[in-house]
Design a protein around this motif. Structure first.
Motif, PDB file in Angstrom:
ATOM      1  N   THR A 245      43.743  71.790  39.045  1.00 57.12           N
ATOM      2  CA  THR A 245      43.868  70.498  39.721  1.00 57.12           C
ATOM      3  C   THR A 245      44.870  70.583  40.873  1.00 57.12           C
ATOM      4  O   THR A 245      45.924  71.210  40.751  1.00 57.12           O
ATOM      5  CB  THR A 245      44.311  69.424  38.726  1.00 57.12           C
ATOM      6  N   THR A 247      46.975  67.969  42.831  1.00 56.58           N
ATOM      7  CA  THR A 247      47.330  66.552  42.662  1.00 56.58           C
ATOM      8  C   THR A 247      47.463  65.796  43.977  1.00 56.58           C
ATOM      9  O   THR A 247      47.280  64.583  44.012  1.00 56.58           O
ATOM     10  CB  THR A 247      48.644  66.422  41.872  1.00 56.58           C
ATOM     11  N   ASP A 248      47.770  66.501  45.045  1.00 53.84           N
ATOM     12  CA  ASP A 248      47.953  65.845  46.350  1.00 53.84           C
ATOM     13  C   ASP A 248      47.439  66.795  47.436  1.00 53.84           C
ATOM     14  O   ASP A 248      48.096  67.794  47.741  1.00 53.84           O
ATOM     15  CB  ASP A 248      49.426  65.501  46.575  1.00 53.84           C
ATOM     16  N   LEU A 249      46.297  66.465  48.001  1.00 61.26           N
ATOM     17  CA  LEU A 249      45.695  67.348  49.001  1.00 61.26           C
ATOM     18  C   LEU A 249      46.495  67.386  50.295  1.00 61.26           C
ATOM     19  O   LEU A 249      46.456  68.380  51.026  1.00 61.26           O
ATOM     20  CB  LEU A 249      44.249  66.927  49.280  1.00 61.26           C
ATOM     21  N   TYR A 260      46.210  67.346  56.355  1.00 61.83           N
ATOM     22  CA  TYR A 260      45.171  66.721  55.531  1.00 61.83           C
ATOM     23  C   TYR A 260      43.870  66.541  56.296  1.00 61.83           C
ATOM     24  O   TYR A 260      42.787  66.818  55.771  1.00 61.83           O
ATOM     25  CB  TYR A 260      45.704  65.372  55.041  1.00 61.83           C
ATOM     26  N   ARG A 273      41.735  62.037  47.465  1.00 62.19           N
ATOM     27  CA  ARG A 273      43.011  62.553  47.966  1.00 62.19           C
ATOM     28  C   ARG A 273      43.560  63.654  47.072  1.00 62.19           C
ATOM     29  O   ARG A 273      44.602  64.238  47.353  1.00 62.19           O
ATOM     30  CB  ARG A 273      44.036  61.410  48.084  1.00 62.19           C
ATOM     31  N   LYS A 274      42.838  63.906  45.989  1.00 63.51           N
ATOM     32  CA  LYS A 274      43.221  64.960  45.053  1.00 63.51           C
ATOM     33  C   LYS A 274      41.961  65.671  44.574  1.00 63.51           C
ATOM     34  O   LYS A 274      40.843  65.189  44.776  1.00 63.51           O
ATOM     35  CB  LYS A 274      43.980  64.368  43.859  1.00 63.51           C
TER      36      LYS A 274
END
Length: 292
Positions: A245, A247-249, A260, A273-274
């Protein structure tokens, strides 16, 4: 180095209108002449232009698309980036190269969204995409993944060709559905696309493919002359495999030396967004190395 498709090997110069004299028929419109080819084919299957309605249907799409100046120009420019991805996948799967023009008319070679919910360059509906092996959910939507959606399109087209025995009918079924085309073949008792009376959209569908193929293979005939440096070329990338995972792209992108926006442009199948990945599935991300 990726070899560019034949359509981009044009004479240098900016976009201009007006073309050199040609040998075959031309159609005049506001001082701009549109070349009409003597012969056309789709995937080696000859189009019977000697049939009046067939010729007129092809001419309609040729005139329309040759005079959609900005739209057609943008497609020609995008093809320099998208075709090098699509072409080897078609070849690997034994699908004729002409099917890249099906992607052109489906989406204009962008990740389009239709009112009905079809998405991506190949315009898959959600359930069809899942049936063809793509992941579609709120976090990952592989309809936006050019390589994977092209592979799925190949599987569809190979199945349709096996059923109909014709690449032209396989193309028509991409719009009208296998069941829809099969039903009309049964009702009308003919098995050639050019003999069938279909819905207006499906009736125009193959002719739109033929028209874009003709224009993109011979853009100078139709007044589209683009310098090689004005084409949208492939952007160099490195790949990165992830199996957990993210968690924050946005944080992830910054850690890779990009942002981003750039991460999402190059990996449009990331829809949140993740990236939630509790199953430890392996995903391959593209990280541009220059040109961003």
């Amino acid at each position: 180095m990726i070899a560019l498709p034949a359509l981009v090997l044009l004479a240098a110069g900016m976009l201009v209108y007006g073309v050199k004299a040609v040998e075959a028929t031309t159609i005049a419109k506001e001082g701009k002449r549109t070349y009409f080819p003597e012969k056309v084919d789709f995937a080696g299957e000859v189009t019977p232009l000697q049939i009046a309605d067939v010729r007129e249907r092809f001419e309609r799409e040729l005139l329309v698309n040759a005079n959609l100046d900005a739209t057609t120009l943008l497609i020609i420019k995008r093809a320099a980036r998208v075709f090098p991805v699509i072409e080897p996948i078609l070849e690997k799967n034994g699908v004729p190269d002409d099917f890249k023009y099906l992607a052109v008319i489906e989406s204009g070679l962008v990740n389009a969204v239709s009112p009905a919910g079809a998405r991506g360059v190949w315009q898959f509906m959600p359930e069809t995409a899942k049936e063809r092996g793509m992941e579609v959910n709120e976090v990952v939507d592989e309809r936006y993944h050019l390589e994977k959606s092209t592979e799925a399109a190949c599987r569809y087209l190979l199945d349709a060709k096996a059923k109909f025995g014709s690449w032209t009918l396989a193309a028509a079924s991409y719009n009208g559905g296998v069941n829809g085309v099969t039903k009309q073949i049964g009702i009308q008792k003919v098995s050639n696309y050019y003999d069938l009376l279909l819905t207006d959209e499906t009736s125009r569908y193959v002719f739109r493919i033929l028209a874009l193929k003709e224009i993109m293979q011979h853009p100078d005939r139709y007044g589209f002359i683009v310098a090689p440096h004005d084409l949208y070329r492939p952007i160099p990338v490195r790949t990165m495999e992830v199996d957990s995972t993210i968690t924050d792209l946005a944080d992830f992108a910054l850690a890779q030396g990009i942002n981003y926006k750039v991460l999402k442009i190059h990996n449009p199948w990331l829809r949140d967004r993740k990236l939630v990945n509790t199953a430890k599935k392996k995903y391959v991300l593209e990280i541009p190395t220059t040109g961003y």
